[in-house]
Design a protein around this motif. Structure first.
Motif, PDB file in Angstrom:
ATOM      1  N   GLN A  67     -65.646-100.444  17.446  1.00  0.00           N
ATOM      2  CA  GLN A  67     -66.907-100.205  18.148  1.00  0.00           C
ATOM      3  C   GLN A  67     -67.803-101.442  18.061  1.00  0.00           C
ATOM      4  O   GLN A  67     -68.389-101.872  19.056  1.00  0.00           O
ATOM      5  N   TYR A  68     -67.910-102.013  16.882  1.00  0.00           N
ATOM      6  CA  TYR A  68     -68.752-103.176  16.611  1.00  0.00           C
ATOM      7  C   TYR A  68     -68.328-104.380  17.451  1.00  0.00           C
ATOM      8  O   TYR A  68     -69.166-105.138  17.926  1.00  0.00           O
ATOM      9  N   ALA A  69     -67.030-104.535  17.646  1.00  0.00           N
ATOM     10  CA  ALA A  69     -66.502-105.703  18.357  1.00  0.00           C
ATOM     11  C   ALA A  69     -66.999-105.805  19.789  1.00  0.00           C
ATOM     12  O   ALA A  69     -67.085-106.900  20.334  1.00  0.00           O
ATOM     13  N   VAL A  70     -67.336-104.684  20.415  1.00  0.00           N
ATOM     14  CA  VAL A  70     -67.764-104.722  21.819  1.00  0.00           C
ATOM     15  C   VAL A  70     -69.266-104.498  21.975  1.00  0.00           C
ATOM     16  O   VAL A  70     -69.744-104.183  23.061  1.00  0.00           O
ATOM     17  N   MET A  71     -70.009-104.684  20.895  1.00  0.00           N
ATOM     18  CA  MET A  71     -71.471-104.610  20.954  1.00  0.00           C
ATOM     19  C   MET A  71     -72.044-106.014  21.142  1.00  0.00           C
ATOM     20  O   MET A  71     -71.433-107.001  20.720  1.00  0.00           O
ATOM     21  N   THR A  72     -73.229-106.095  21.751  1.00  0.00           N
ATOM     22  CA  THR A  72     -73.921-107.379  21.833  1.00  0.00           C
ATOM     23  C   THR A  72     -74.271-107.846  20.428  1.00  0.00           C
ATOM     24  O   THR A  72     -74.339-107.046  19.491  1.00  0.00           O
ATOM     25  N   SER A  73     -74.529-109.130  20.279  1.00  0.00           N
ATOM     26  CA  SER A  73     -74.895-109.643  18.963  1.00  0.00           C
ATOM     27  C   SER A  73     -76.179-108.978  18.456  1.00  0.00           C
ATOM     28  O   SER A  73     -76.319-108.734  17.253  1.00  0.00           O
ATOM     29  N   GLU A  74     -77.096-108.647  19.359  1.00  0.00           N
ATOM     30  CA  GLU A  74     -78.333-107.975  18.951  1.00  0.00           C
ATOM     31  C   GLU A  74     -78.036-106.585  18.387  1.00  0.00           C
ATOM     32  O   GLU A  74     -78.584-106.192  17.355  1.00  0.00           O
ATOM     33  N   LEU A  75     -77.169-105.823  19.066  1.00  0.00           N
ATOM     34  CA  LEU A  75     -76.826-104.492  18.576  1.00  0.00           C
ATOM     35  C   LEU A  75     -75.994-104.585  17.300  1.00  0.00           C
ATOM     36  O   LEU A  75     -76.130-103.762  16.402  1.00  0.00           O
ATOM     37  N   GLN A  76     -75.162-105.613  17.183  1.00  0.00           N
ATOM     38  CA  GLN A  76     -74.413-105.825  15.945  1.00  0.00           C
ATOM     39  C   GLN A  76     -75.366-106.058  14.778  1.00  0.00           C
ATOM     40  O   GLN A  76     -75.195-105.476  13.706  1.00  0.00           O
ATOM     41  N   LYS A  77     -76.373-106.898  14.981  1.00  0.00           N
ATOM     42  CA  LYS A  77     -77.337-107.173  13.908  1.00  0.00           C
ATOM     43  C   LYS A  77     -78.058-105.901  13.500  1.00  0.00           C
ATOM     44  O   LYS A  77     -78.298-105.663  12.314  1.00  0.00           O
ATOM     45  N   ILE A 138     -74.135-101.920  29.497  1.00  0.00           N
ATOM     46  CA  ILE A 138     -73.220-103.019  29.192  1.00  0.00           C
ATOM     47  C   ILE A 138     -73.688-104.256  29.941  1.00  0.00           C
ATOM     48  O   ILE A 138     -73.982-104.189  31.139  1.00  0.00           O
ATOM     49  N   VAL A 139     -73.774-105.378  29.222  1.00  0.00           N
ATOM     50  CA  VAL A 139     -74.321-106.611  29.794  1.00  0.00           C
ATOM     51  C   VAL A 139     -73.341-107.768  29.620  1.00  0.00           C
ATOM     52  O   VAL A 139     -72.495-107.755  28.734  1.00  0.00           O
ATOM     53  N   LYS A 140     -73.508-108.775  30.491  1.00  0.00           N
ATOM     54  CA  LYS A 140     -72.763-110.022  30.298  1.00  0.00           C
ATOM     55  C   LYS A 140     -73.389-110.750  29.131  1.00  0.00           C
ATOM     56  O   LYS A 140     -74.608-110.820  29.012  1.00  0.00           O
ATOM     57  N   ALA A 141     -72.555-111.298  28.273  1.00  0.00           N
ATOM     58  CA  ALA A 141     -73.060-111.962  27.078  1.00  0.00           C
ATOM     59  C   ALA A 141     -72.118-113.073  26.665  1.00  0.00           C
ATOM     60  O   ALA A 141     -70.964-113.106  27.086  1.00  0.00           O
ATOM     61  N   ALA A 148     -70.519-106.811  26.885  1.00  0.00           N
ATOM     62  CA  ALA A 148     -70.766-106.161  25.603  1.00  0.00           C
ATOM     63  C   ALA A 148     -71.789-105.041  25.762  1.00  0.00           C
ATOM     64  O   ALA A 148     -72.667-105.098  26.629  1.00  0.00           O
ATOM     65  N   ILE A 149     -71.682-104.052  24.908  1.00  0.00           N
ATOM     66  CA  ILE A 149     -72.567-102.892  24.954  1.00  0.00           C
ATOM     67  C   ILE A 149     -73.894-103.242  24.291  1.00  0.00           C
ATOM     68  O   ILE A 149     -73.924-103.675  23.139  1.00  0.00           O
ATOM     69  N   SER A 150     -74.982-103.039  25.040  1.00  0.00           N
ATOM     70  CA  SER A 150     -76.309-103.322  24.503  1.00  0.00           C
ATOM     71  C   SER A 150     -77.043-102.049  24.110  1.00  0.00           C
ATOM     72  O   SER A 150     -77.988-102.095  23.325  1.00  0.00           O
ATOM     73  N   GLU A 151     -76.616-100.912  24.659  1.00  0.00           N
ATOM     74  CA  GLU A 151     -77.269 -99.652  24.328  1.00  0.00           C
ATOM     75  C   GLU A 151     -76.285 -98.493  24.467  1.00  0.00           C
ATOM     76  O   GLU A 151     -75.504 -98.443  25.413  1.00  0.00           O
ATOM     77  N   ILE A 152     -76.353 -97.581  23.518  1.00  0.00           N
ATOM     78  CA  ILE A 152     -75.508 -96.389  23.503  1.00  0.00           C
ATOM     79  C   ILE A 152     -76.440 -95.181  23.495  1.00  0.00           C
ATOM     80  O   ILE A 152     -77.252 -95.038  22.581  1.00  0.00           O
ATOM     81  N   SER A 153     -76.328 -94.331  24.493  1.00  0.00           N
ATOM     82  CA  SER A 153     -77.145 -93.115  24.556  1.00  0.00           C
ATOM     83  C   SER A 153     -76.211 -91.922  24.677  1.00  0.00           C
ATOM     84  O   SER A 153     -75.323 -91.905  25.526  1.00  0.00           O
ATOM     85  N   LEU A 154     -76.427 -90.932  23.820  1.00  0.00           N
ATOM     86  CA  LEU A 154     -75.602 -89.732  23.820  1.00  0.00           C
ATOM     87  C   LEU A 154     -76.483 -88.498  23.925  1.00  0.00           C
ATOM     88  O   LEU A 154     -77.596 -88.472  23.395  1.00  0.00           O
ATOM     89  N   ILE A 164     -72.874 -94.540  14.819  1.00  0.00           N
ATOM     90  CA  ILE A 164     -73.753 -95.668  14.519  1.00  0.00           C
ATOM     91  C   ILE A 164     -74.183 -96.348  15.813  1.00  0.00           C
ATOM     92  O   ILE A 164     -73.374 -96.649  16.683  1.00  0.00           O
ATOM     93  N   GLY A 165     -75.480 -96.599  15.918  1.00  0.00           N
ATOM     94  CA  GLY A 165     -76.036 -97.334  17.051  1.00  0.00           C
ATOM     95  C   GLY A 165     -76.409 -96.480  18.239  1.00  0.00           C
ATOM     96  O   GLY A 165     -76.901 -96.992  19.241  1.00  0.00           O
ATOM     97  N   ALA A 166     -76.191 -95.165  18.175  1.00  0.00           N
ATOM     98  CA  ALA A 166     -76.439 -94.295  19.318  1.00  0.00           C
ATOM     99  C   ALA A 166     -77.863 -93.740  19.299  1.00  0.00           C
ATOM    100  O   ALA A 166     -78.400 -93.422  18.248  1.00  0.00           O
ATOM    101  N   ASN A 167     -78.416 -93.632  20.488  1.00  0.00           N
ATOM    102  CA  ASN A 167     -79.710 -93.015  20.698  1.00  0.00           C
ATOM    103  C   ASN A 167     -79.506 -91.720  21.460  1.00  0.00           C
ATOM    104  O   ASN A 167     -78.487 -91.526  22.104  1.00  0.00           O
ATOM    105  N   LEU A 168     -80.519 -90.884  21.437  1.00  0.00           N
ATOM    106  CA  LEU A 168     -80.528 -89.640  22.212  1.00  0.00           C
ATOM    107  C   LEU A 168     -80.813 -89.989  23.665  1.00  0.00           C
ATOM    108  O   LEU A 168     -81.693 -90.799  23.958  1.00  0.00           O
ATOM    109  N   THR A 169     -80.030 -89.412  24.616  1.00  0.00           N
ATOM    110  CA  THR A 169     -80.281 -89.661  26.028  1.00  0.00           C
ATOM    111  C   THR A 169     -81.612 -89.051  26.422  1.00  0.00           C
ATOM    112  O   THR A 169     -82.068 -88.067  25.847  1.00  0.00           O
ATOM    113  N   ASP A 170     -82.222 -89.652  27.424  1.00  0.00           N
ATOM    114  CA  ASP A 170     -83.505 -89.133  27.924  1.00  0.00           C
ATOM    115  C   ASP A 170     -83.319 -87.888  28.738  1.00  0.00           C
ATOM    116  O   ASP A 170     -82.394 -87.663  29.403  1.00  0.00           O
TER     117      ASP A 170
END
Length: 170
Positions: A67-77, A138-141, A148-154, A164-170
């Motif tokens: 999962q971490y491998a396909v996250m943006t560096s910002e989301l990884q941090k 998902i954004v170009k990076a 890479a994935i910049s935001e995960i909403s579930l 890890i890293g998921a937010n609640l969908t609106d």
């Protein structure tokens, strides 16, 4: 100025002079770090769909590193410490994310897309017990360029256990 021998020894390595050459031996951790970097590079996605599918596979296998491998560096941090705190294992025993059969891709710009999908929540003894919903931004990076994935909403970030890293969908 610092000598090569001193520098290598600081990293717990060794320097040997043999046959008019310098041979440097680095510790196992250095070799493992190179291996991990190579695996991360190998998982870098060339399309938004590839990023989404790799992340899904990581969730299904409870593999935080995938999962971490396909996250943006910002989301990884933002998520690294939580992954480490859980020994890079995500999810829970049941239910788990079943096979995703259809993804809807929506272009937000030339460098940004949203991929949404439903997924079955599966319990081995009972089969499908419900469905969850996800939206990945998902954004170009990077350089070279990858997706890479910049935001995960579930719909429910806890429906498969630790997400890890998921937010609640609106």
């Amino acid at each position: 100025m610092i000598s090569l021998r001193t520098m290598v020894q600081l990293f717990k390595g060794d320097v040997a002079y043999k046959d008019h050459g310098i041979y440097i031996t680095l510790p196992e951790a250095t070799h493992l770090a190179r291996q991990v970097d190579g695996l991360m590079n190998g998982l870098a996605a060339t399309t938004p769909e590839e990023a989404a599918n790799t992340w899904i596979r990581g969730v299904q296998r409870r593999s935080g590193p995938t999962q971490y491998a396909v996250m943006t560096s910002e989301l990884q941090k933002k998520t690294k410490q939580e992954f480490e705190d859980h020994s890079w294992v995500t999810g829970g025993s049941s239910p788990h994310m079943g096979t995703v059969t259809k993804m809807d891709t929506k272009a937000l710009s030339a460098d940004k897309v949203q991929i949404s999908f439903s997924y079955p929540l599966v319990v081995p003894a009972d089969g499908i017990i419900d469905y969850g919903k996800a939206v990945l931004t998902i954004v170009k990076a990077g350089d070279p360029e990858y997706w890479a994935i910049s935001e995960i909403s579930l719909q429910d970030p806890g429906d498969t256990g630790l997400m890890i890293g998921a937010n609640l969908t609106d």
